[in-house]
Design a protein around this motif. Sequence first.
Motif, mmCIF file in Angstrom:
data_model
loop_
_atom_site.group_PDB
_atom_site.id
_atom_site.type_symbol
_atom_site.label_atom_id
_atom_site.label_comp_id
_atom_site.label_asym_id
_atom_site.label_seq_id
_atom_site.Cartn_x
_atom_site.Cartn_y
_atom_site.Cartn_z
ATOM 1 N N ASP A 129 30.888 0.374 -43.129
ATOM 2 C CA ASP A 129 29.624 -0.094 -42.520
ATOM 3 C C ASP A 129 29.310 -1.685 -42.470
ATOM 4 O O ASP A 129 28.943 -2.073 -41.524
ATOM 5 N N ALA A 130 29.414 -2.338 -43.470
ATOM 6 C CA ALA A 130 29.321 -3.617 -43.667
ATOM 7 C C ALA A 130 30.429 -4.706 -42.956
ATOM 8 O O ALA A 130 29.831 -5.281 -42.301
ATOM 9 N N ARG A 131 31.581 -4.127 -42.924
ATOM 10 C CA ARG A 131 32.781 -4.942 -42.511
ATOM 11 C C ARG A 131 32.739 -4.582 -41.104
ATOM 12 O O ARG A 131 32.756 -5.872 -40.302
ATOM 13 N N ASP A 132 32.111 -3.609 -40.493
ATOM 14 C CA ASP A 132 32.142 -3.487 -38.917
ATOM 15 C C ASP A 132 30.930 -4.342 -38.253
ATOM 16 O O ASP A 132 30.913 -4.557 -37.115
ATOM 17 N N LEU A 133 30.247 -4.766 -39.038
ATOM 18 C CA LEU A 133 29.007 -5.449 -38.488
ATOM 19 C C LEU A 133 29.500 -7.046 -38.287
ATOM 20 O O LEU A 133 28.803 -7.819 -37.680
ATOM 21 N N PHE A 134 30.664 -7.321 -38.508
ATOM 22 C CA PHE A 134 31.231 -8.909 -38.390
ATOM 23 C C PHE A 134 31.552 -8.757 -36.948
ATOM 24 O O PHE A 134 32.739 -8.343 -36.494
ATOM 25 N N SER A 135 30.922 -9.278 -35.850
ATOM 26 C CA SER A 135 31.284 -9.086 -34.522
ATOM 27 C C SER A 135 32.375 -10.255 -34.115
ATOM 28 O O SER A 135 33.001 -10.109 -33.230
ATOM 29 N N GLY A 136 32.122 -11.256 -34.893
ATOM 30 C CA GLY A 136 33.108 -12.375 -34.581
ATOM 31 C C GLY A 136 34.202 -12.636 -35.806
ATOM 32 O O GLY A 136 33.836 -12.381 -36.665
ATOM 33 N N ARG A 137 35.552 -12.429 -35.264
ATOM 34 C CA ARG A 137 36.535 -12.393 -36.255
ATOM 35 C C ARG A 137 37.579 -13.575 -35.823
ATOM 36 O O ARG A 137 38.054 -13.420 -34.677
ATOM 37 N N ILE A 138 38.127 -14.328 -36.808
ATOM 38 C CA ILE A 138 39.099 -15.467 -36.488
ATOM 39 C C ILE A 138 40.387 -15.009 -37.452
ATOM 40 O O ILE A 138 39.935 -14.645 -38.632
ATOM 41 N N LEU A 139 41.229 -14.930 -37.069
ATOM 42 C CA LEU A 139 42.455 -14.743 -37.981
ATOM 43 C C LEU A 139 43.580 -15.881 -37.471
ATOM 44 O O LEU A 139 43.919 -16.211 -36.656
ATOM 45 N N THR A 140 43.964 -16.559 -38.855
ATOM 46 C CA THR A 140 44.924 -17.690 -38.597
ATOM 47 C C THR A 140 45.888 -17.682 -39.427
ATOM 48 O O THR A 140 46.055 -16.867 -40.451
ATOM 49 N N GLY A 141 47.029 -18.373 -39.098
ATOM 50 C CA GLY A 141 48.389 -18.159 -39.789
ATOM 51 C C GLY A 141 49.034 -17.083 -39.788
ATOM 52 O O GLY A 141 48.961 -16.159 -38.733
ATOM 53 N N THR A 142 49.858 -16.750 -40.872
ATOM 54 C CA THR A 142 50.764 -15.571 -40.702
ATOM 55 C C THR A 142 49.917 -14.389 -40.801
ATOM 56 O O THR A 142 48.800 -14.402 -41.405
ATOM 57 N N CYS A 143 50.539 -13.180 -40.187
ATOM 58 C CA CYS A 143 49.670 -11.924 -40.321
ATOM 59 C C CYS A 143 50.559 -10.956 -40.346
ATOM 60 O O CYS A 143 51.552 -10.477 -39.606
ATOM 61 N N SER A 144 50.286 -10.148 -41.386
ATOM 62 C CA SER A 144 51.108 -8.708 -41.666
ATOM 63 C C SER A 144 50.418 -7.829 -40.765
ATOM 64 O O SER A 144 49.265 -7.828 -40.225
ATOM 65 N N THR A 169 43.155 -4.130 -40.143
ATOM 66 C CA THR A 169 41.966 -4.366 -40.956
ATOM 67 C C THR A 169 41.145 -5.586 -40.228
ATOM 68 O O THR A 169 39.640 -5.417 -40.530
ATOM 69 N N THR A 170 41.651 -6.218 -39.619
ATOM 70 C CA THR A 170 40.567 -7.338 -38.787
ATOM 71 C C THR A 170 40.219 -6.891 -37.478
ATOM 72 O O THR A 170 39.199 -6.816 -37.192
ATOM 73 N N TYR A 171 41.217 -6.077 -36.724
ATOM 74 C CA TYR A 171 40.689 -5.811 -35.291
ATOM 75 C C TYR A 171 40.964 -4.438 -35.199
ATOM 76 O O TYR A 171 40.820 -4.161 -33.910
ATOM 77 N N GLY A 172 41.641 -3.595 -35.894
ATOM 78 C CA GLY A 172 41.781 -2.251 -35.617
ATOM 79 C C GLY A 172 43.240 -1.895 -34.925
ATOM 80 O O GLY A 172 44.098 -2.887 -34.781
ATOM 81 N N HIS A 173 43.432 -1.012 -34.277
ATOM 82 C CA HIS A 173 44.729 -0.584 -33.625
ATOM 83 C C HIS A 173 44.836 -1.143 -32.238
ATOM 84 O O HIS A 173 44.567 -0.472 -31.309
ATOM 85 N N VAL A 174 44.780 -2.541 -32.205
ATOM 86 C CA VAL A 174 45.163 -2.816 -30.852
ATOM 87 C C VAL A 174 46.303 -3.758 -30.967
ATOM 88 O O VAL A 174 46.954 -4.043 -32.071
ATOM 89 N N LYS A 175 46.839 -4.021 -29.508
ATOM 90 C CA LYS A 175 48.183 -4.788 -29.760
ATOM 91 C C LYS A 175 47.904 -6.128 -30.139
ATOM 92 O O LYS A 175 47.037 -6.773 -29.757
ATOM 93 N N PRO A 226 36.432 -9.446 -31.160
ATOM 94 C CA PRO A 226 35.685 -8.315 -32.043
ATOM 95 C C PRO A 226 36.741 -7.393 -32.411
ATOM 96 O O PRO A 226 37.702 -7.195 -31.978
ATOM 97 N N LEU A 227 36.005 -6.370 -33.090
ATOM 98 C CA LEU A 227 36.838 -5.359 -33.759
ATOM 99 C C LEU A 227 37.156 -4.217 -32.655
ATOM 100 O O LEU A 227 36.147 -3.900 -31.757
ATOM 101 N N GLY A 228 38.197 -3.766 -32.539
ATOM 102 C CA GLY A 228 38.533 -2.666 -31.523
ATOM 103 C C GLY A 228 39.042 -3.251 -30.015
ATOM 104 O O GLY A 228 39.089 -2.528 -29.285
ATOM 105 N N GLU A 229 38.862 -4.698 -29.958
ATOM 106 C CA GLU A 229 39.226 -4.998 -28.769
ATOM 107 C C GLU A 229 40.436 -6.272 -28.866
ATOM 108 O O GLU A 229 40.482 -6.882 -29.881
ATOM 109 N N ARG A 230 41.179 -6.313 -27.868
ATOM 110 C CA ARG A 230 42.203 -7.146 -27.931
ATOM 111 C C ARG A 230 41.789 -8.779 -28.247
ATOM 112 O O ARG A 230 41.073 -9.073 -27.090
ATOM 113 N N PRO A 231 42.101 -9.313 -29.163
ATOM 114 C CA PRO A 231 41.447 -10.865 -29.313
ATOM 115 C C PRO A 231 42.250 -11.663 -28.426
ATOM 116 O O PRO A 231 43.324 -11.558 -27.833
#
Length: 360
Positions: free
Chosen positions: A167-182, A188-194, A210-215
């Motif tokens: 509930d709390a995690r999904d309220l972050f509408s803006g998400r930035i991911l930098t560097g290497t990524c597993s 956990t950051t964007y969900g099951h998107v490409k 945002p969560l659930g959309e391709r960034p």
Amino acid sequence: LAVVGGSGSGKTTTLTVSLVHNRTHGALVDIIDLKRMSFTEIDDDHPNGIAGDPTRPSRTVSGVRIHTRIEDAIRALAEFVASATTIALMQQEGMSTKHLPARVLIIDEFGSFAGGAKQWWAGPGRQKKQSPIPFWLHVTLMQGRALEHRIVLGAHQMSLTLFGGSDARDLFSGRILTGTCSAQKWITTYGHVKKPAWDADIKGRGTYGPLGERPELVQIAYIPQEEANTRLRELPEASAWFDAGHCAPWITEEHIIEVESSYGAGRWVPGLDHLFDEDADTDSDAEQTANTLTILTESDQIAGVTDHVTVTLAKPTGHPSSTNDRDTPDSVTVQPAVANTDSNVQARRITLPEACRTGV
């Protein structure tokens, strides 16, 4: 806004961009920095400690408060919740809040804060109840954007355990991911998107969305520590109450009591905790029990209340799954306790809240 990345990926620099941007636009910024390095360290290796100002006792520039101890960080979050809630109550009462400054809470290394707060709550804090930090965070995220109280955090990954649920995690509408990524960090950051490809060796290169959309692929702007300090020092002075570490002046005692009853955060707001001094008016267990018995046995009976009740008492003697071995229940009439008319204690009526508090 959530900034996700490993050590050295540029999280702190990204948080610094947010710090300078928000202060430039007049917001008051609290920073939780339990590492005591990213924003506060001033030594030979970190001569410019972001937002550090050795000429001030607080070692910070005006309009920026940095909290490096876990209890101070918890109190800062409580004051942030109280400030946002008070503005919501003021708006409900028809009062204008446009003149009040926006506020931003930056939490660097959120995992350290969440874990440290949980350990402190049950340890040095000696609190019997479960840590309310995830709940306070959730409350602020739900209402903060509309009330100009925003949260920016940095974390290695947005795992559910850090936020106490989705509930709390999904309220972050803006998400930035930098560097290497597993793969796990990406999900956990964007969900099951490409996942797009980017050069992780370039500092600040990553994605935003945002969560659930391709960034989108992005390159975060870089601001050196020296330039950040210079810009922050050139800004107009913030309110004196903020730089002095006091709670927001728009939080009244009435508001803080509401915050305490709703979220349990009122007693942790600096400067207002005296309103919840339980030692001042709390009876001992023995006295409370005696008072309860007095109310029960010596108060007048209220007209119209039934003076007896018929109940059924079952006394099973055999196995509960066997119908043949169970005794037949008998009806028993139970009479109420008789008031002690010989006592000189004056009977009184109590309100429902008093009854709940005393255990009636």
